[in-house]
Design a protein around this motif. Sequence first.
Motif, PDB file in Angstrom:
ATOM      1  N   ILE A   1      48.085  40.579  32.522  1.00 27.81           N
ATOM      2  CA  ILE A   1      48.000  40.138  33.705  1.00 27.81           C
ATOM      3  C   ILE A   1      48.292  38.429  33.736  1.00 27.81           C
ATOM      4  O   ILE A   1      47.648  37.860  32.776  1.00 27.81           O
ATOM      5  CB  ILE A   1      46.632  40.004  34.390  1.00 27.81           C
ATOM      6  CG1 ILE A   1      46.328  41.507  34.629  1.00 27.81           C
ATOM      7  CG2 ILE A   1      46.648  39.364  35.846  1.00 27.81           C
ATOM      8  CD1 ILE A   1      44.934  41.945  35.246  1.00 27.81           C
TER       9      ILE A   1
ATOM     10  N   PHE B   1      50.140  45.168  45.216  1.00 25.18           N
ATOM     11  CA  PHE B   1      50.942  45.375  44.369  1.00 25.18           C
ATOM     12  C   PHE B   1      52.359  45.964  44.824  1.00 25.18           C
ATOM     13  O   PHE B   1      52.443  46.947  45.450  1.00 25.18           O
ATOM     14  CB  PHE B   1      50.512  46.473  43.361  1.00 25.18           C
ATOM     15  CG  PHE B   1      49.075  46.300  42.527  1.00 25.18           C
ATOM     16  CD1 PHE B   1      48.873  45.698  41.559  1.00 25.18           C
ATOM     17  CD2 PHE B   1      47.782  46.822  43.138  1.00 25.18           C
ATOM     18  CE1 PHE B   1      47.801  45.474  40.974  1.00 25.18           C
ATOM     19  CE2 PHE B   1      46.668  46.602  42.567  1.00 25.18           C
ATOM     20  CZ  PHE B   1      46.591  45.790  41.441  1.00 25.18           C
TER      21      PHE B   1
ATOM     22  N   HIS C   1      41.333  48.106  39.208  1.00 25.51           N
ATOM     23  CA  HIS C   1      42.683  48.832  39.374  1.00 25.51           C
ATOM     24  C   HIS C   1      43.548  49.038  38.344  1.00 25.51           C
ATOM     25  O   HIS C   1      44.659  49.657  38.496  1.00 25.51           O
ATOM     26  CB  HIS C   1      43.542  48.048  40.754  1.00 25.51           C
ATOM     27  CG  HIS C   1      42.540  48.184  41.754  1.00 25.51           C
ATOM     28  ND1 HIS C   1      42.497  49.194  42.958  1.00 25.51           N
ATOM     29  CD2 HIS C   1      41.629  47.453  42.321  1.00 25.51           C
ATOM     30  CE1 HIS C   1      41.722  48.902  43.785  1.00 25.51           C
ATOM     31  NE2 HIS C   1      40.954  47.823  43.581  1.00 25.51           N
ATOM     32  N   LEU C   2      43.346  48.470  37.274  1.00 21.14           N
ATOM     33  CA  LEU C   2      44.122  48.576  35.894  1.00 21.14           C
ATOM     34  C   LEU C   2      43.475  49.292  34.870  1.00 21.14           C
ATOM     35  O   LEU C   2      42.339  49.055  34.670  1.00 21.14           O
ATOM     36  CB  LEU C   2      44.797  47.298  35.507  1.00 21.14           C
ATOM     37  CG  LEU C   2      45.669  46.460  36.418  1.00 21.14           C
ATOM     38  CD1 LEU C   2      45.871  44.946  36.222  1.00 21.14           C
ATOM     39  CD2 LEU C   2      46.834  47.348  36.683  1.00 21.14           C
ATOM     40  N   GLU C   3      44.172  50.184  34.180  1.00 15.58           N
ATOM     41  CA  GLU C   3      43.459  50.805  33.334  1.00 15.58           C
ATOM     42  C   GLU C   3      42.900  50.003  32.049  1.00 15.58           C
ATOM     43  O   GLU C   3      41.599  50.075  31.797  1.00 15.58           O
ATOM     44  CB  GLU C   3      44.483  52.035  32.390  1.00 15.58           C
ATOM     45  CG  GLU C   3      43.737  52.947  31.602  1.00 15.58           C
ATOM     46  CD  GLU C   3      44.565  53.732  30.844  1.00 15.58           C
ATOM     47  OE1 GLU C   3      44.410  54.431  29.843  1.00 15.58           O
ATOM     48  OE2 GLU C   3      46.032  53.581  30.778  1.00 15.58           O
TER      49      GLU C   3
ATOM     50  N   VAL D   1      51.961  42.227  34.829  1.00 12.47           N
ATOM     51  CA  VAL D   1      51.406  42.190  36.310  1.00 12.47           C
ATOM     52  C   VAL D   1      51.493  40.663  36.677  1.00 12.47           C
ATOM     53  O   VAL D   1      50.634  39.852  35.991  1.00 12.47           O
ATOM     54  CB  VAL D   1      50.034  42.749  36.420  1.00 12.47           C
ATOM     55  CG1 VAL D   1      49.333  42.558  37.976  1.00 12.47           C
ATOM     56  CG2 VAL D   1      50.002  44.225  36.152  1.00 12.47           C
TER      57      VAL D   1
ATOM     58  N   PRO E   1      43.111  45.998  31.529  1.00 12.20           N
ATOM     59  CA  PRO E   1      43.841  44.862  32.003  1.00 12.20           C
ATOM     60  C   PRO E   1      43.326  43.598  30.889  1.00 12.20           C
ATOM     61  O   PRO E   1      42.252  43.526  30.562  1.00 12.20           O
ATOM     62  CB  PRO E   1      43.177  44.578  33.118  1.00 12.20           C
ATOM     63  CG  PRO E   1      41.770  45.252  33.444  1.00 12.20           C
ATOM     64  CD  PRO E   1      42.287  46.457  32.574  1.00 12.20           C
TER      65      PRO E   1
ATOM     66  N   GLN F   1      48.731  50.694  44.766  1.00 13.56           N
ATOM     67  CA  GLN F   1      48.766  51.150  43.562  1.00 13.56           C
ATOM     68  C   GLN F   1      49.875  51.823  42.952  1.00 13.56           C
ATOM     69  O   GLN F   1      49.807  52.159  41.792  1.00 13.56           O
ATOM     70  CB  GLN F   1      47.251  51.536  43.090  1.00 13.56           C
ATOM     71  CG  GLN F   1      45.933  50.638  43.338  1.00 13.56           C
ATOM     72  CD  GLN F   1      45.763  50.413  44.936  1.00 13.56           C
ATOM     73  OE1 GLN F   1      46.508  50.770  45.763  1.00 13.56           O
ATOM     74  NE2 GLN F   1      44.626  49.807  44.992  1.00 13.56           N
TER      75      GLN F   1
ATOM     76  N   ARG G   1      48.199  48.494  26.950  1.00 10.93           N
ATOM     77  CA  ARG G   1      47.551  47.388  27.906  1.00 10.93           C
ATOM     78  C   ARG G   1      48.425  46.813  29.177  1.00 10.93           C
ATOM     79  O   ARG G   1      49.601  46.905  28.737  1.00 10.93           O
ATOM     80  CB  ARG G   1      46.801  46.108  27.181  1.00 10.93           C
ATOM     81  CG  ARG G   1      45.877  46.576  26.255  1.00 10.93           C
ATOM     82  CD  ARG G   1      45.337  45.133  25.416  1.00 10.93           C
ATOM     83  NE  ARG G   1      44.012  45.716  24.685  1.00 10.93           N
ATOM     84  CZ  ARG G   1      42.881  45.169  25.002  1.00 10.93           C
ATOM     85  NH1 ARG G   1      42.853  44.568  26.229  1.00 10.93           N
ATOM     86  NH2 ARG G   1      41.875  45.606  24.302  1.00 10.93           N
ATOM     87  N   GLN G   2      47.968  46.386  30.210  1.00 16.17           N
ATOM     88  CA  GLN G   2      48.559  45.763  31.351  1.00 16.17           C
ATOM     89  C   GLN G   2      48.276  44.205  31.129  1.00 16.17           C
ATOM     90  O   GLN G   2      46.961  43.987  31.400  1.00 16.17           O
ATOM     91  CB  GLN G   2      48.334  46.339  32.525  1.00 16.17           C
ATOM     92  CG  GLN G   2      48.542  47.852  32.757  1.00 16.17           C
ATOM     93  CD  GLN G   2      47.364  48.654  32.107  1.00 16.17           C
ATOM     94  OE1 GLN G   2      46.198  48.332  32.231  1.00 16.17           O
ATOM     95  NE2 GLN G   2      47.900  49.777  31.453  1.00 16.17           N
TER      96      GLN G   2
ATOM     97  N   ILE H   1      52.311  50.651  40.271  1.00 19.76           N
ATOM     98  CA  ILE H   1      51.936  50.424  39.059  1.00 19.76           C
ATOM     99  C   ILE H   1      52.212  51.337  38.023  1.00 19.76           C
ATOM    100  O   ILE H   1      51.926  52.464  38.017  1.00 19.76           O
ATOM    101  CB  ILE H   1      50.364  50.130  38.803  1.00 19.76           C
ATOM    102  CG1 ILE H   1      49.941  49.107  39.869  1.00 19.76           C
ATOM    103  CG2 ILE H   1      50.145  49.607  37.561  1.00 19.76           C
ATOM    104  CD1 ILE H   1      48.316  49.061  39.999  1.00 19.76           C
TER     105      ILE H   1
END
Length: 263
Positions: free
Chosen positions: A147, A205, A90-92, A74, A94, A64, A144-145, A67
């Motif tokens: 995926i 990751f 695990h992502l704020e 991702v 996603p 992690q 955002r992340q 990231i």
Amino acid sequence: MTLFRSVVFQILFYANLAGQMLLYLPVFFLLPERACWWIVKSWGRSSLFLLRWLAGTRSELTGQENIPVGPVLVASKHQSFWEVIALLPHLEKPTFILKKELMGIPVFGWYAQRMGMIPVDRKRRGAVLPSLLAEARKAIADGRQIIIFPEGTRAAPGATPNYRPGIHFLYDALSLTIVPVALNSGLFWPRKAVRRQPGTIRAEFLPPIGPGLTRAALLGELGGRIEARSDALMREALSDYPALPVSPLLAAHLDQVPTPAST
């Protein structure tokens, strides 16, 4: 016993999904976004709990620290549905790129739209890229992340990888860093199968890849990192759990891939 526990898990997994969606439906679209993310991530955690409790399949994610804070791509290996639920906590914020057909599923599609998921009409192929980029820009502006599964669909362990150029399209157009994700989930949660194998699914990751690479360089670097580490994770799992079934496809693949030298 493994099959029985797997069937019970499947039943309760979908019951948990449907139950939580219906439970929160009256208020979900009125809540602030932060509360909505808590609900979605809570579903992911509860699903992993059911997997561990009923099937004896634990989940372990590491790396992690790789990231970056804020918007990022991702890019994950995709062997099963496990990575969808396991990456969530695990992502704020996603944001998955998913099949457009999923948005048409009653209730589920409403939730996906509320949470800003990005639908893609795979039948349109290249024609979908402008709308994909527009939605991706909105997601990035919101911090955002994103995926993405760069192979486009689930691949069985040992299958020849096929990294598609769509990942470079977003990477280049958005000038974003990519965080690769390697995993061995297909050994424990096989695609198109009910049986869930006891043991520990592992995902990592990996160190990020900065912007600026050409398409050939990116696909080579990204695919090389993900495949090498995923192969290592699968070898480690097969060593730790000798009873895991090994398909002829995977056996042939691992025979062709040199075992990394010990350090």
